[in-house]
Design a protein around this motif. Structure first.
Motif, PDB file in Angstrom:
ATOM      1  N   LEU A  33       4.855 -15.415   4.086  1.00 35.56           N
ATOM      2  CA  LEU A  33       4.135 -14.149   4.150  1.00 35.56           C
ATOM      3  C   LEU A  33       3.563 -13.890   5.542  1.00 35.56           C
ATOM      4  N   GLN A  37       4.492 -10.660   7.850  1.00 33.39           N
ATOM      5  CA  GLN A  37       3.433  -9.752   8.278  1.00 33.39           C
ATOM      6  C   GLN A  37       3.307  -9.712   9.796  1.00 33.39           C
ATOM      7  N   THR A 364       1.781  -3.414   5.432  1.00 37.87           N
ATOM      8  CA  THR A 364       1.656  -4.638   4.627  1.00 37.87           C
ATOM      9  C   THR A 364       2.523  -4.564   3.369  1.00 37.87           C
ATOM     10  N   THR A 367       5.010  -7.417   2.895  1.00 42.92           N
ATOM     11  CA  THR A 367       4.345  -8.678   2.579  1.00 42.92           C
ATOM     12  C   THR A 367       4.039  -8.769   1.094  1.00 42.92           C
ATOM     13  N   THR A 370       7.267  -9.062  -0.936  1.00 44.73           N
ATOM     14  CA  THR A 370       7.794 -10.428  -0.847  1.00 44.73           C
ATOM     15  C   THR A 370       7.004 -11.371  -1.739  1.00 44.73           C
TER      16      THR A 370
END
Length: 403
Positions: A33, A37, A364, A367, A370
């Motif tokens: 992550l 990001q 974001t 992120t 995911t």
């Protein structure tokens, strides 16, 4: 969920194994992550678009050698070179800068007046994202729209204006101040009013409409051919590794920071790929560790599970507590990883905001998508493994008849 199954699960559970899985899962997910990001945040700065030029453009010119001092050599682009450039796979379209072949001077009507010599260039209108009504010139017009580099205004405010006691100018104010332009040819001088239409970060030149340059070159320079010394090239991606190779082989160079930004983006993608690969490996190992822990739990409880099946418990009732355990552990690890990533993101955005001139901060969304994907995938894999193990218990094995 039956209490007997939960008591059976707690009886042989190994806290150390679950803690090991949780830590490995937390580290793996956090790396993935954070890599995604950070890539989005860095991309928002490296891939920032100019409002005037929305695509991926590079400005090309030829390298100037020592021979040019003695009038030997030519730094203009021939039609053959332009055609060869257009045939490259990374090129979408090519446009030539048309320079003014007449003298230009301009005055800024503030204070006691600021007058200076300058030059004009033009590029095909298809390369500019400007409203047609703001960027037009017809023969006989007395007003000329102009696009200037944003750093010119910065130099005026930071260096020239303060030393000469002149007022500082914002972009909005500058756009409202009329310019007096004098175009001087061999036998004629023409006066115009200039109007600043836009500012740009990526073109280090004073742009006027193509129609103005062509008319004034024909009128004031006797039709002298204006051979292009610079090209504007729209490419598929400035991070294409073939671009610097082609430029080096042909003795071309890219102006500004756009190509350097593309190289940085290529390096960023490479680093992000390595980081994501490491995170995926750690996550895969953590999933395997949890599966192994669940398998050991099921193996220890095999006899008790068979007994529960004989008592009438269904397979779903036996699977659910183990699946709930993996889901709780996955959600807990994912939540902690997200919190840690966002805290770290807030820190490096704060540092970058103090060090960088451009604003840093990407979306974001990827992120969180995911994170949700990882939760679903790991839970499904663990659920399939638990279901397979439960179904492999001897009680479900086919019986053979005795003879």
């Amino acid at each position: 969920m039956n209490r007997l199954v939960l008591r059976l699960l707690r009886r042989h559970i190994s806290p150390l194994q679950l803690v090991g899985f949780s830590l490995a899962n937390l580290v793996g997910i956090a790396i993935i992550l954070l890599g995604i990001q950070f890539y989005q945040d860095a991309l928002s700065s490296l891939g920032a678009k100019d409002k005037l030029l929305q695509g991926d453009y590079i400005i090309l010119s030829k390298k100037v050698g020592a021979a040019s001092l003695f009038g030997v050599g030519d730094n203009t682009f021939s039609p053959r070179e332009i055609k060869e450039l257009e045939s490259q796979g990374f090129v979408k379209k090519v446009g030539a800068f048309t320079p003014s072949k007449f003298q230009v001077s301009a005055g800024l009507g503030i204070g006691s007046g600021v007058y200076t010599y300058m030059f004009f260039e033009a590029v095909p209108d298809a390369f500019l994202d400007v409203r047609s009504e703001d960027w037009r010139y017809h023969s006989g017009d007395t007003e000329v729209p102009i696009i200037i580099p944003r750093n010119y205004l910065g130099l005026y405010n930071s260096a020239f204006a303060q030393s000469q006691g002149l007022p500082l100018l914002s972009e909005a104010t500058m756009s409202k101040i009329p310019l007096s332009i004098e175009a001087r040819g061999r036998t004629e001088t023409v006066h115009f009013k200039g109007r600043i239409t836009a500012f740009t970060n990526r073109l280090n030149t004073l742009l006027v409409p193509q129609s103005f340059i062509e008319e004034m070159n024909a009128r004031l320079a006797g039709g002298e051919e204006a051979k292009p010394t610079r090209l504007i090239v729209e490419v598929t991606s400035v991070s294409d590794a073939n671009i610097p190779i082609y430029l080096k082989e042909n003795g071309y160079e890219s102006e500004g920071e756009r190509l350097a930004s593309g190289e940085s983006m290529y390096l960023l993608r490479l680093i992000a790929g390595v980081v994501l690969a490491i995170g995926l490996i750690i996550s895969a190992l953590s999933i395997y560790l949890l599966m192994l822990s669940i398998y050991l739990l099921l193996q220890k409880n095999t006899r008790q599970l068979e007994g529960l099946l004989l008592l009438g418990y269904s397979r779903g009732q036996l699977i659910r507590p183990y699946l709930a355990l993996t889901l709780i552990l996955n959600v807990l690890g994912l939540a902690l990883a997200l919190i840690g990533v966002m805290q770290l993101r807030a820190y490096y955005l704060g540092v970058a905001g103090r060090l960088l001139s451009s604003e840093l901060g990407g979306t974001t969304t990827y992120t969180y998508l995911t994170a949700l994907t990882l939760l679903v995938v790991t839970t499904l894999l663990n659920g399939l493994a638990i279901r397979r193990k439960i179904h492999s218990l001897p009680i479900f094995a086919p019986r053979t008849e005795k003879k």
